[in-house]
Structures are given as C-alpha cells and as structure tokens.
Design a protein around this motif. Sequence first.
Motif, PDB file in Angstrom:
ATOM      1  N   ARG A 140      79.537  -8.792  81.635  1.00 60.95           N
ATOM      2  CA  ARG A 140      78.722  -9.315  82.727  1.00 60.95           C
ATOM      3  C   ARG A 140      79.352 -10.608  83.218  1.00 60.95           C
ATOM      4  NH1 ARG A 140      73.268 -11.373  79.547  1.00 60.95           N
ATOM      5  NH2 ARG A 140      74.288 -12.949  78.244  1.00 60.95           N
ATOM      6  N   LEU A 141      78.985 -10.989  84.413  1.00 58.08           N
ATOM      7  CA  LEU A 141      79.586 -12.154  85.048  1.00 58.08           C
ATOM      8  C   LEU A 141      79.043 -13.428  84.430  1.00 58.08           C
ATOM      9  CD1 LEU A 141      81.469 -13.076  87.313  1.00 58.08           C
ATOM     10  CD2 LEU A 141      79.491 -13.121  88.822  1.00 58.08           C
ATOM     11  N   GLY A 142      79.924 -14.362  84.168  1.00 58.46           N
ATOM     12  CA  GLY A 142      79.486 -15.643  83.638  1.00 58.46           C
ATOM     13  C   GLY A 142      80.576 -16.677  83.747  1.00 58.46           C
ATOM     14  N   GLN A 143      80.187 -17.915  83.540  1.00 63.26           N
ATOM     15  CA  GLN A 143      81.136 -19.014  83.592  1.00 63.26           C
ATOM     16  C   GLN A 143      81.186 -19.771  82.267  1.00 63.26           C
ATOM     17  OE1 GLN A 143      81.013 -21.465  87.145  1.00 63.26           O
ATOM     18  NE2 GLN A 143      79.910 -19.886  88.277  1.00 63.26           N
ATOM     19  N   ARG A 144      80.469 -19.285  81.281  1.00 58.55           N
ATOM     20  CA  ARG A 144      80.457 -19.932  79.981  1.00 58.55           C
ATOM     21  C   ARG A 144      81.409 -19.215  79.034  1.00 58.55           C
ATOM     22  NH1 ARG A 144      74.349 -19.403  78.385  1.00 58.55           N
ATOM     23  NH2 ARG A 144      74.986 -17.251  78.819  1.00 58.55           N
ATOM     24  N   LEU A 145      81.967 -19.970  78.126  1.00 57.70           N
ATOM     25  CA  LEU A 145      82.901 -19.383  77.171  1.00 57.70           C
ATOM     26  C   LEU A 145      82.255 -18.236  76.400  1.00 57.70           C
ATOM     27  CD1 LEU A 145      84.266 -22.197  77.760  1.00 57.70           C
ATOM     28  CD2 LEU A 145      85.133 -22.068  75.421  1.00 57.70           C
ATOM     29  N   ASN A 146      81.020 -18.409  75.966  1.00 55.55           N
ATOM     30  CA  ASN A 146      80.423 -17.382  75.121  1.00 55.55           C
ATOM     31  C   ASN A 146      79.900 -16.182  75.915  1.00 55.55           C
ATOM     32  OD1 ASN A 146      78.157 -18.541  76.190  1.00 55.55           O
ATOM     33  ND2 ASN A 146      77.417 -19.382  74.260  1.00 55.55           N
ATOM     34  N   ASP A 147      80.130 -16.167  77.225  1.00 54.15           N
ATOM     35  CA  ASP A 147      79.852 -14.961  78.010  1.00 54.15           C
ATOM     36  C   ASP A 147      80.937 -13.911  77.786  1.00 54.15           C
ATOM     37  OD1 ASP A 147      78.592 -16.859  80.830  1.00 54.15           O
ATOM     38  OD2 ASP A 147      77.497 -15.887  79.193  1.00 54.15           O
ATOM     39  N   TYR A 148      82.098 -14.364  77.254  1.00 57.48           N
ATOM     40  CA  TYR A 148      83.284 -13.509  77.165  1.00 57.48           C
ATOM     41  C   TYR A 148      83.583 -13.161  75.714  1.00 57.48           C
ATOM     42  CZ  TYR A 148      83.748 -14.423  82.052  1.00 57.48           C
ATOM     43  OH  TYR A 148      83.493 -14.465  83.401  1.00 57.48           O
ATOM     44  N   ASP A 149      83.866 -11.879  75.477  1.00 57.66           N
ATOM     45  CA  ASP A 149      84.014 -11.428  74.098  1.00 57.66           C
ATOM     46  C   ASP A 149      85.442 -11.110  73.688  1.00 57.66           C
ATOM     47  OD1 ASP A 149      82.541  -8.097  74.767  1.00 57.66           O
ATOM     48  OD2 ASP A 149      84.042  -9.281  75.832  1.00 57.66           O
ATOM     49  N   TYR A 150      86.359 -11.028  74.637  1.00 57.53           N
ATOM     50  CA  TYR A 150      87.763 -10.826  74.302  1.00 57.53           C
ATOM     51  C   TYR A 150      88.604 -11.845  75.057  1.00 57.53           C
ATOM     52  CZ  TYR A 150      86.310  -6.383  72.306  1.00 57.53           C
ATOM     53  OH  TYR A 150      85.689  -5.413  71.544  1.00 57.53           O
ATOM     54  N   TRP A 151      89.588 -12.407  74.351  1.00 58.40           N
ATOM     55  CA  TRP A 151      90.413 -13.479  74.909  1.00 58.40           C
ATOM     56  C   TRP A 151      91.889 -13.188  74.676  1.00 58.40           C
ATOM     57  CZ3 TRP A 151      88.537 -17.939  77.311  1.00 58.40           C
ATOM     58  CH2 TRP A 151      87.150 -18.091  77.298  1.00 58.40           C
ATOM     59  N   GLY A 152      92.710 -13.618  75.630  1.00 56.82           N
ATOM     60  CA  GLY A 152      94.148 -13.588  75.451  1.00 56.82           C
ATOM     61  C   GLY A 152      94.607 -14.841  74.729  1.00 56.82           C
ATOM     62  N   GLN A 153      95.898 -14.917  74.466  1.00 57.76           N
ATOM     63  CA  GLN A 153      96.424 -15.990  73.638  1.00 57.76           C
ATOM     64  C   GLN A 153      96.734 -17.263  74.424  1.00 57.76           C
ATOM     65  OE1 GLN A 153      98.244 -13.917  75.168  1.00 57.76           O
ATOM     66  NE2 GLN A 153     100.188 -14.897  75.657  1.00 57.76           N
ATOM     67  N   GLY A 154      96.727 -17.215  75.733  1.00 59.22           N
ATOM     68  CA  GLY A 154      96.996 -18.404  76.533  1.00 59.22           C
ATOM     69  C   GLY A 154      98.436 -18.516  76.988  1.00 59.22           C
ATOM     70  N   THR A 155      98.613 -19.073  78.167  1.00 56.57           N
ATOM     71  CA  THR A 155      99.938 -19.353  78.709  1.00 56.57           C
ATOM     72  C   THR A 155      99.898 -20.767  79.287  1.00 56.57           C
ATOM     73  OG1 THR A 155     101.685 -18.530  80.189  1.00 56.57           O
ATOM     74  CG2 THR A 155      99.411 -18.285  80.964  1.00 56.57           C
ATOM     75  N   GLU A 156     100.932 -21.535  79.009  1.00 54.59           N
ATOM     76  CA  GLU A 156     100.926 -22.961  79.345  1.00 54.59           C
ATOM     77  C   GLU A 156     101.455 -23.219  80.739  1.00 54.59           C
ATOM     78  OE1 GLU A 156     102.784 -25.329  76.381  1.00 54.59           O
ATOM     79  OE2 GLU A 156     102.120 -27.224  77.246  1.00 54.59           O
ATOM     80  N   VAL A 157     100.711 -24.011  81.479  1.00 50.17           N
ATOM     81  CA  VAL A 157     101.110 -24.427  82.825  1.00 50.17           C
ATOM     82  C   VAL A 157     101.230 -25.942  82.837  1.00 50.17           C
ATOM     83  CG1 VAL A 157     100.413 -24.563  85.236  1.00 50.17           C
ATOM     84  CG2 VAL A 157     100.025 -22.455  83.935  1.00 50.17           C
ATOM     85  N   THR A 158     102.379 -26.430  83.268  1.00 52.22           N
ATOM     86  CA  THR A 158     102.609 -27.864  83.376  1.00 52.22           C
ATOM     87  C   THR A 158     103.005 -28.187  84.803  1.00 52.22           C
ATOM     88  OG1 THR A 158     103.333 -27.991  81.075  1.00 52.22           O
ATOM     89  CG2 THR A 158     103.883 -29.845  82.507  1.00 52.22           C
ATOM     90  N   VAL A 159     102.265 -29.084  85.425  1.00 49.24           N
ATOM     91  CA  VAL A 159     102.535 -29.491  86.796  1.00 49.24           C
ATOM     92  C   VAL A 159     102.997 -30.940  86.772  1.00 49.24           C
ATOM     93  CG1 VAL A 159     101.648 -29.667  89.136  1.00 49.24           C
ATOM     94  CG2 VAL A 159     100.735 -27.925  87.583  1.00 49.24           C
ATOM     95  N   SER A 160     104.228 -31.151  87.208  1.00 44.21           N
ATOM     96  CA  SER A 160     104.778 -32.499  87.202  1.00 44.21           C
ATOM     97  C   SER A 160     104.523 -33.174  88.544  1.00 44.21           C
ATOM     98  CB  SER A 160     106.268 -32.456  86.918  1.00 44.21           C
ATOM     99  OG  SER A 160     106.951 -31.745  87.938  1.00 44.21           O
ATOM    100  N   SER A 161     104.365 -34.490  88.505  1.00 41.18           N
ATOM    101  CA  SER A 161     104.069 -35.236  89.739  1.00 41.18           C
ATOM    102  C   SER A 161     105.344 -35.690  90.419  1.00 41.18           C
ATOM    103  CB  SER A 161     103.206 -36.442  89.412  1.00 41.18           C
ATOM    104  OG  SER A 161     103.829 -37.261  88.442  1.00 41.18           O
TER     105      SER A 161
END
Length: 121
Positions: free
Chosen positions: A100-121
Amino acid sequence: VQLQASGGGLVQAGGSLRLSCEASGRSNSNRYMAWFRQPPGKEREFVAAINWSGDIRLYADSVKGRFTISRDNAKKQAYLQMNSLKPEDTAIYYCATARRLGQRLNDYDYWGQGTEVTVSS
C-alpha cells in the motif's frame, strides 16, 4: 522479493543521475515501489513512490520538480531520474516495495541494499 539498487555515483551540482531498482524473487505484482534516502549522519527519509500502474506518484517536497519516479513492470524495474542535483541530495538511496502507498519506513516490507549518490558543489 529481492531488490537491487544501482546507478549511484559522483556528480557535480546541477547534474543528473538515473537510479534503477530491479526486483526478483516473489511476484512484485500490484506493489508500490518507492525510493528513500539517508544523508550522512541523518535518518532515512522518503523521496518518491509510485503505484503499480504508474498513475499515482508521490514526491517529497524537497525533490518535486527535479526527480521523477517511474517503473517498467515487464522488466520488474523502478527508476528515479534525478535532475538539477544539489549537494544536499548527497545520500545513500534505497528502493523499497509495499502493498500500500505510504511515506513511512515501516510501510515498506522489502528493501534494497542502497546505492550511494554524492553531489559535489
């Protein structure tokens, strides 16, 4: 459901990146897909979410007009197109899925491992 996020990297402010999230394992049918991010030293926060058919999309105020979430159900992929990137967009980006639609972390039951984004100024 297993999720694999990719596409992160180092980019200059004002640049663009496209993140991808591939789902595998159990069926991802009728599931919402979302992106969250965790800036250095901060809590994980909601970025964007999309429903199965793609006609419902939610965005955090901080990314509205710059980021676009989309999905290709045939490929079992979700995407986050990030334009006009700012240094404050620097974070580890995670994809997640929920029934179901949500914006809270615990609304979601499966997660990926993450990918890092770095934005330089």
